[in-house]
Design a protein around this motif. Structure first.
Motif, mmCIF file in Angstrom:
data_model
loop_
_atom_site.group_PDB
_atom_site.id
_atom_site.type_symbol
_atom_site.label_atom_id
_atom_site.label_comp_id
_atom_site.label_asym_id
_atom_site.label_seq_id
_atom_site.Cartn_x
_atom_site.Cartn_y
_atom_site.Cartn_z
ATOM 1 N N LYS A 34 0.829 -1.201 0.000
ATOM 2 C CA LYS A 34 0.000 0.000 0.000
ATOM 3 C C LYS A 34 0.872 1.263 0.000
ATOM 4 C CE LYS A 34 -3.618 2.377 2.655
ATOM 5 N NZ LYS A 34 -4.507 2.310 3.851
ATOM 6 N N GLN A 35 1.937 1.264 0.811
ATOM 7 C CA GLN A 35 2.795 2.442 0.921
ATOM 8 C C GLN A 35 3.574 2.699 -0.366
ATOM 9 O OE1 GLN A 35 2.655 4.475 3.619
ATOM 10 N NE2 GLN A 35 3.843 5.868 2.340
ATOM 11 N N VAL A 36 4.154 1.648 -0.942
ATOM 12 C CA VAL A 36 4.952 1.796 -2.160
ATOM 13 C C VAL A 36 4.064 2.194 -3.337
ATOM 14 C CG1 VAL A 36 6.435 0.599 -3.827
ATOM 15 C CG2 VAL A 36 6.765 0.240 -1.372
ATOM 16 N N GLU A 37 2.880 1.621 -3.418
ATOM 17 C CA GLU A 37 1.960 2.002 -4.495
ATOM 18 C C GLU A 37 1.574 3.471 -4.371
ATOM 19 O OE1 GLU A 37 -1.301 -0.756 -4.485
ATOM 20 O OE2 GLU A 37 -0.250 -2.153 -5.840
ATOM 21 N N TYR A 38 1.505 3.969 -3.152
ATOM 22 C CA TYR A 38 1.224 5.395 -2.970
ATOM 23 C C TYR A 38 2.378 6.244 -3.509
ATOM 24 C CZ TYR A 38 0.963 9.999 -0.939
ATOM 25 O OH TYR A 38 0.980 11.359 -0.785
ATOM 26 N N TYR A 39 3.614 5.832 -3.194
ATOM 27 C CA TYR A 39 4.766 6.609 -3.676
ATOM 28 C C TYR A 39 4.738 6.742 -5.199
ATOM 29 C CZ TYR A 39 6.954 6.076 0.960
ATOM 30 O OH TYR A 39 7.235 6.121 2.295
ATOM 31 N N PHE A 40 4.294 5.692 -5.891
ATOM 32 C CA PHE A 40 4.294 5.681 -7.360
ATOM 33 C C PHE A 40 2.930 6.064 -7.952
ATOM 34 C CE2 PHE A 40 8.052 3.151 -6.462
ATOM 35 C CZ PHE A 40 8.929 3.533 -7.456
ATOM 36 N N SER A 41 2.017 6.515 -7.117
ATOM 37 C CA SER A 41 0.692 6.901 -7.610
ATOM 38 C C SER A 41 0.752 8.266 -8.286
ATOM 39 C CB SER A 41 -0.308 6.953 -6.451
ATOM 40 O OG SER A 41 -0.009 8.048 -5.581
ATOM 41 N N GLU A 42 -0.194 8.508 -9.172
ATOM 42 C CA GLU A 42 -0.237 9.813 -9.853
ATOM 43 C C GLU A 42 -0.492 10.926 -8.847
ATOM 44 O OE1 GLU A 42 -2.324 12.044 -13.668
ATOM 45 O OE2 GLU A 42 -2.700 9.931 -13.293
ATOM 46 N N ALA A 43 -1.314 10.658 -7.834
ATOM 47 C CA ALA A 43 -1.620 11.669 -6.826
ATOM 48 C C ALA A 43 -0.350 12.147 -6.128
ATOM 49 C CB ALA A 43 -2.600 11.106 -5.804
ATOM 50 N N ASN A 44 0.569 11.213 -5.832
ATOM 51 C CA ASN A 44 1.817 11.603 -5.168
ATOM 52 C C ASN A 44 2.832 12.173 -6.145
ATOM 53 O OD1 ASN A 44 3.735 11.626 -2.848
ATOM 54 N ND2 ASN A 44 4.812 10.139 -4.125
ATOM 55 N N VAL A 86 10.324 -6.130 0.246
ATOM 56 C CA VAL A 86 9.682 -5.115 -0.585
ATOM 57 C C VAL A 86 9.375 -5.696 -1.961
ATOM 58 C CG1 VAL A 86 9.906 -2.829 -1.646
ATOM 59 C CG2 VAL A 86 10.861 -3.254 0.626
ATOM 60 N N ALA A 87 10.373 -6.355 -2.557
ATOM 61 C CA ALA A 87 10.186 -6.967 -3.872
ATOM 62 C C ALA A 87 9.070 -8.012 -3.832
ATOM 63 C CB ALA A 87 11.485 -7.593 -4.347
ATOM 64 N N GLY A 92 2.805 -8.855 -8.347
ATOM 65 C CA GLY A 92 1.398 -8.845 -8.696
ATOM 66 C C GLY A 92 0.727 -7.496 -8.560
ATOM 67 N N SER A 93 1.485 -6.453 -8.184
ATOM 68 C CA SER A 93 0.903 -5.119 -8.066
ATOM 69 C C SER A 93 0.432 -4.619 -9.433
ATOM 70 C CB SER A 93 1.940 -4.131 -7.505
ATOM 71 O OG SER A 93 1.476 -2.794 -7.593
ATOM 72 N N GLU A 94 -0.671 -3.910 -9.450
ATOM 73 C CA GLU A 94 -1.194 -3.349 -10.689
ATOM 74 C C GLU A 94 -0.725 -1.912 -10.904
ATOM 75 O OE1 GLU A 94 -5.401 -3.768 -10.692
ATOM 76 O OE2 GLU A 94 -5.357 -5.966 -10.748
ATOM 77 N N VAL A 95 0.167 -1.451 -10.020
ATOM 78 C CA VAL A 95 0.695 -0.090 -10.129
ATOM 79 C C VAL A 95 2.217 -0.080 -10.287
ATOM 80 C CG1 VAL A 95 0.920 2.156 -8.954
ATOM 81 C CG2 VAL A 95 -1.194 0.824 -8.724
ATOM 82 N N VAL A 96 2.881 -0.965 -9.559
ATOM 83 C CA VAL A 96 4.338 -0.971 -9.504
ATOM 84 C C VAL A 96 4.907 -2.279 -10.041
ATOM 85 C CG1 VAL A 96 6.352 -0.805 -7.970
ATOM 86 C CG2 VAL A 96 4.322 0.600 -7.532
ATOM 87 N N GLU A 97 6.004 -2.164 -10.785
ATOM 88 C CA GLU A 97 6.696 -3.322 -11.350
ATOM 89 C C GLU A 97 8.043 -3.498 -10.655
ATOM 90 O OE1 GLU A 97 8.348 -4.816 -15.740
ATOM 91 O OE2 GLU A 97 7.485 -2.817 -15.500
ATOM 92 N N ARG A 107 6.891 2.629 -11.740
ATOM 93 C CA ARG A 107 5.468 2.662 -12.063
ATOM 94 C C ARG A 107 5.291 1.924 -13.379
ATOM 95 N NH1 ARG A 107 0.776 5.718 -11.041
ATOM 96 N NH2 ARG A 107 -0.417 6.320 -12.892
ATOM 97 N N LEU A 108 4.259 1.107 -13.484
ATOM 98 C CA LEU A 108 4.039 0.341 -14.712
ATOM 99 C C LEU A 108 4.037 1.274 -15.917
ATOM 100 C CD1 LEU A 108 1.284 -2.165 -13.565
ATOM 101 C CD2 LEU A 108 3.588 -2.746 -14.297
ATOM 102 N N PRO A 109 4.845 0.971 -16.931
ATOM 103 C CA PRO A 109 4.956 1.853 -18.104
ATOM 104 C C PRO A 109 3.606 2.215 -18.721
ATOM 105 C CG PRO A 109 6.655 0.182 -18.177
ATOM 106 C CD PRO A 109 5.763 -0.180 -17.025
#
Length: 368
Positions: A34-44, A86-87, A92-97, A107-109
């Motif tokens: 949840k935290q890492v996906e936030y770092y790579f989110s568009e909002a952040n 972390v890895a 399986g994240s839909e935001v981070v690779e 962030r997923l290309p």
């Protein structure tokens, strides 16, 4: 109980509300994800200059897990700063690779490419918009209705669009700002006959904040009209060494002028024959690649500074000596572009531009 310490980490505002350590492995993995996906989110990423700069360090936008582990919330989740959990959590994240070696994240290309509609056409990603706009900058006549529609839609994303439009747009053309004749920009011809140029790249950056080159939105004031293509500060912001400013003494006179140097009407002292213009710059070129190829041609350390004019196939290269610049011109350098020496008024204008863009610092007194 003592107050919780507040510390600053680049890319993260000082906070004292970091999550408590998590004991259960499954819960910890979910919290990490949840935290890492936030770092790579568009909002952040839209507001996080540190993360955008880290992503821009490689063309593939990878960020080392070691960088992510410097953030306070990640330290709380993994006090040992281990990379493997972390890895594993991001699988399986839909935001981070996760990279193949398990040491980097991005962030997923597919999520980096935003689709926008301008002038009735769809464009996927920043590069597609810039590629469409660049040929229009070379036109010597007023833009056609369809082309104007594209530019107007782009202009609507400028922070000062209403101010630029003024009395209304009668037509649009490509031209040059008189202060920067070596670059091209779009010029609005208003209904009252007045003209106003604008930075189309500022509009593009507003549309694609996640794809904007590093250095955008810094503290530099960088005021002044013009198409925004001159990039007088770009060397420092995009990884260059930062153009050293010509020294000037009282009354604008240059200090420490070397034998054989010349002085412009504005009082800038320079050594002739050190600036090479690169026209028809090869697609995909960046500061590092241009510098590397020209250093190979002229000798290690020959190149002192590279300025790439964003949005146009143009670059300026400053060599340490005229001999080095001449050596580069005489060599067969492939994959860069067409090289030519800046001379005469063009050379003087370029040195004056460097001097004008450099921060002025006075000596003595109680300067703030």
């Amino acid at each position: 109980a003592p107050a919780a310490a507040i510390s600053f980490v680049p890319g993260e505002a000082g906070k004292s509300d970091a999550p408590a350590a998590v004991d259960d492995d499954e819960k910890r993995a979910a919290a990490i994800k949840k935290q890492v996906e936030y770092y790579f989110s568009e909002a952040n990423l839209t507001n996080d200059k540190f993360m955008r700069t880290e992503m821009a360090k490689t063309s593939e936008k990878w960020v080392p897990i070691s960088v992510i582990m410097t953030f306070n919330r990640m330290k709380a989740l993994l006090p040992g700063a281990e990379h493997a959990p972390v890895a594993a959590a991001m699988a399986g994240s839909e935001v981070v690779e996760v990279s193949e070696d398990g040491e980097k994240l991005r962030r997923l290309p597919a999520l980096m490419k935003k689709t926008v509609t301008l002038g009735g056409k769809e464009f996927v990603g920043r590069a597609a918009v810039v590629a469409h706009a660049r040929p229009l900058l070379q036109k010597e006549v007023e833009l056609a209705e369809e082309e104007c529609s594209f530019i107007k839609d782009l202009l609507s994303h400028h922070a000062k669009a209403a101010e630029k439009i003024g009395a209304g747009i009668a037509s649009i053309k490509a031209g040059c700002n008189p202060k920067f004749p070596d670059t091209r920009c779009f010029v609005l011809v208003r209904a009252d006959g007045s003209e106003e140029d604008f930075s189309y790249l500022k509009c593009v950056d507003a549309l694609f904040p996640l794809e904007a080159p590093p250095g955008k939105g810094g503290k530099g004031k960088g005021k002044g009209k013009g198409g925004g293509e001159r990039g007088s500060k770009r060397g420092r912001d995009e990884g260059g060494a930062g153009e050293p400013s010509p020294k000037r003494g009282r009354g604008g006179a240059a200090e420490g002028a070397q034998k054989g140097s010349e002085t412009t009407e504005a009082g800038t002292s320079y050594e002739p024959g050190c600036i090479v213009a690169v026209k028809d710059l090869a697609e995909g070129s960046d500061i590092s690649s241009v510098k590397e190829k020209l250093n190979d041609a002229a000798g290690a350390g020959a190149v002192r500074f590279v300025e790439i004019v964003e949005g146009q196939p143009l670059a300026f290269v400053r060599f340490g000596t005229p001999a080095a610049a001449t050596a580069a011109l005489g060599a067969s350098v492939e994959g860069v572009g067409s090289l030519s020496m800046l001379t005469g008024d063009d050379e003087k204008a370029y040195w004056d531009k460097i001097s004008a863009a450099a921060p002025k610092s006075g000596k003595g007194g109680k300067g703030k």
